[in-house]
Each structure stands twice: as structure tokens, then as C-alpha cells.
Design a protein around this motif. Structure first.
Motif, PDB file in Angstrom:
ATOM      1  N   SER A  19       0.829  -1.214   0.000  1.00 27.08           N
ATOM      2  CA  SER A  19       0.000   0.000   0.000  1.00 27.08           C
ATOM      3  C   SER A  19       0.860   1.259   0.000  1.00 27.08           C
ATOM      4  O   SER A  19       0.635   2.192  -0.789  1.00 27.08           O
ATOM      5  N   ALA A  22       2.598   1.721  -3.296  1.00 32.23           N
ATOM      6  CA  ALA A  22       1.687   2.224  -4.316  1.00 32.23           C
ATOM      7  C   ALA A  22       1.488   3.729  -4.182  1.00 32.23           C
ATOM      8  O   ALA A  22       1.477   4.468  -5.174  1.00 32.23           O
ATOM      9  N   GLN A  29      -2.538  -0.340  -5.647  1.00 33.67           N
ATOM     10  CA  GLN A  29      -1.915  -1.481  -4.983  1.00 33.67           C
ATOM     11  C   GLN A  29      -1.942  -2.738  -5.853  1.00 33.67           C
ATOM     12  O   GLN A  29      -0.928  -3.460  -5.923  1.00 33.67           O
TER      13      GLN A  29
END
Length: 297
Positions: A19, A22, A29
Motif C-alpha cells: 500500500s 503504491a 496497490q
């Protein structure tokens, strides 16, 4: 092997999760997870161990991270080279220091010459500074002596003896000096275990067969100073870092051969060609050369 796959792996390893990686790369993600999965499947290797929603680098992942550190470090250097004309007009420089006092003059002169570079300064001790530099979390470190200088470019800054200090209301404040044996009778306020100041004191105490008693262990010079000023005990700092202008504190010399702190400026060898790092080191060398000249020169 694709660049985007290595970039995804590298960012996940740095961030410790998909996460956060990203977010850092401004991707979704699933996209990041897919790139890492494809890299693992194509080469039939596990780069991360996934346990209880946490990811941990495998042995192969650690080895690959060492390579991608160099890869993306070189990419950053290439970008700086291509943008040489503006590299010292814009950009950033991350400094981590055991005490910013040692580079205040360098920092001031550097900012005057390169006002477009945004400088951030974080606090650390010898151990954490080395970790931040090798982990690419900082560009330049300011710290005491290194146990291993091989990965680093090193520039000596100054030499200063370790001194004790206490609140002016403390019974020991009236003393011009104290021995380690005498210090063992007082409660001491010590830096965290990674502090070079603490390590040198402990080594001298062991060599002298003296046991020092720590009343409080505090992280950072500022925390130690505040506790000492409140009357909590006796602290230690290099003479260059001692605040002579603080009326609450009295400096007390240590008897015996001086414990000399040699403060240095360091960066990773592989990052020494960064324009901002080069400019900061050049500024430090120029100031040191000027201070080494005789007063009548």
C-alpha cells in the motif's frame, strides 16, 4: 526483466508494504502487487515472505535490494548529470547529525551559495546515522569516529574533548574537574547506547575498573541537557556542543587524558558524485582550510 518490476520491488522493500509503495509511486496497490508477482514468477524466486498480513524480505530479496539500491542510486546520479545546469539551483539535501552544531557554519555558507536547494536536518547517533546513509534515507552524515570507513567518503571536521556538565545548583557544579572515580558517586544522565560519547566513556570506565551509575538514559543531546538543567544528574557532551550561553549549566572538566571526539562529515562512496553532496563537502573543505591558516596569514 522489466524496469517497472524492479522499481515496484524496490519501493515495496523500502516502504515495507504494497500500500505504501503504491502511494509513493502514485499507482494502485493491485498494479504494484502484479509487477512483483510477475518478477517472482518469471524467475521462480520468492522475494518476500508474507506472514500475517506482513511482508519480510527473503534472503534473495535482501540480495536483490542491495543491487536495486545501486541501480536506482545510479539512475539518480544520471538524472543529476543530465540536469547539471540546474542541479545546484533546485533540489534537496538530507543531512542527519549527532549535533548540528558541528556543521552550522558549513550549512550557513552552503545555503548562501545555493539558496535553491532545500536542506533538511534530522537527529541521530553514530549507529542510526550509518543505517540511514546505507539505507539511502539520508545523503550526508555528521558524526564521531567510524568503526568502518570503507563504504564512506570521510572529511574530518573538528576535534573536541568530552566534558561533564551539571546544573549550577548541583553540588558538583563548583568543581573545576572530576575524575571518573568521583563521577561513580553521582547519578549520571547518559545518551542512548548508540552514542559515541557514551561508548567512549564506558570504554574508559572499563579500562579504569570503575562502575558508572546511570540514573536516566535519554535519546539525544537536547533531552540530556534538559534533564541535567532540571537537576537530574551529571551529563556528558563534547566541548564543541556545550552551550556556554545557557546560564543554568556549568561545565566540569574530566581528569586524566582527554577523551577526544573527532567529528566527521560522511557520505556513501557510491553517492559522492551527487552535485549537492559535492558542493556541501567543498564548502566544508573551504571553511576548514580557512580556519587552519595562521591568524596573520
Amino acid at each position: 526483466m522489466r524496469y517497472v518490476q524492479l522499481r515496484a520491488f524496490h519501493q515495496v522493500a523500502l516502504c515495507g508494504g504494497f500500500s505504501k509503495a503504491a502511494q509513493a509511486l502514485h499507482l494502485t496497490q493491485p498494479a504494484i502487487s502484479d509487477q512483483v508477482r510477475r518478477l517472482e514468477e518469471e524467475y521462480d524466486v520468492a522475494l518476500f515472505s508474507r506472514r500475517h498480513r506482513q511482508i519480510v524480505l527473503t534472503e534473495a530479496g535482501h540480495r536483490l535490494l542491495a543491487v536495486t539500491h545501486r541501480l536506482f542510486g545510479a539512475e539518480g546520479e544520471a538524472l543529476e548529470l543530465l540536469q547539471e545546469e540546474r542541479s545546484l539551483r533546485t533540489g534537496s539535501l538530507r543531512i542527519v547529525a549527532d549535533s548540528v552544531q558541528h556543521v552550522l557554519d558549513v550549512l550557513t555558507a552552503f545555503r548562501a551559495r545555493h539558496p535553491g536547494i532545500q536542506v533538511s536536518v534530522a537527529r541521530g547517533n553514530t549507529g542510526s546515522i550509518v543505517e540511514m546513509l546505507t539505507g539511502y534515507e539520508a545523503d550526508i552524515g555528521v558524526l564521531g569516529e567510524l568503526g568502518d570507513e570503507r563504504p564512506f567518503e570521510v572529511l574530518p571536521l573538528n576535534v573536541s574533548p568530552i566534558t561533564a556538565f551539571a546544573a549550577r545548583s548541583h553540588p558538583a557544579a563548583a568543581r573545576a574537574s572530576l575524575s571518573l572515580a568521583e563521577l561513580s558517586d553521582w547519578p549520571l544522565i547518559m545518551r542512548e547506547p548508540g552514542s559515541r560519547t557514551r561508548q567512549m566513556l564506558e570504554q574508559r570506565a572499563v579500562e579504569s575498573g570503575i562502575a558508572l551509575h546511570y540514573a536516566v538514559e535519554a535519546e539525544g543531546r537536547e533531552a540530556v541537557g534538559a534533564i541535567v538543567a532540571a537537576g537530574g544528574g551529571i551529563g556528558f557532551v563534547s566541548a564543541a556542543e556545550f552551550g556556554e550561553d545557557d546560564p543554568r549549566l556549568a561545565r566540569i572538566a574530566l581528569d586524566g587524558p582527554p577523551l577526544l571526539m573527532r567529528e566527521t562529515l560522511i557520505c556513501l562512496h557510491e553517492r559522492r558524485n551527487s552535485k549537492a553532496i559535492q558542493a556541501f563537502f567543498a564548502t566544508a573543505r573551504a571553511l576548514r582550510s580557512r580556519s587552519d591558516q595562521p591568524a596573520n596569514a
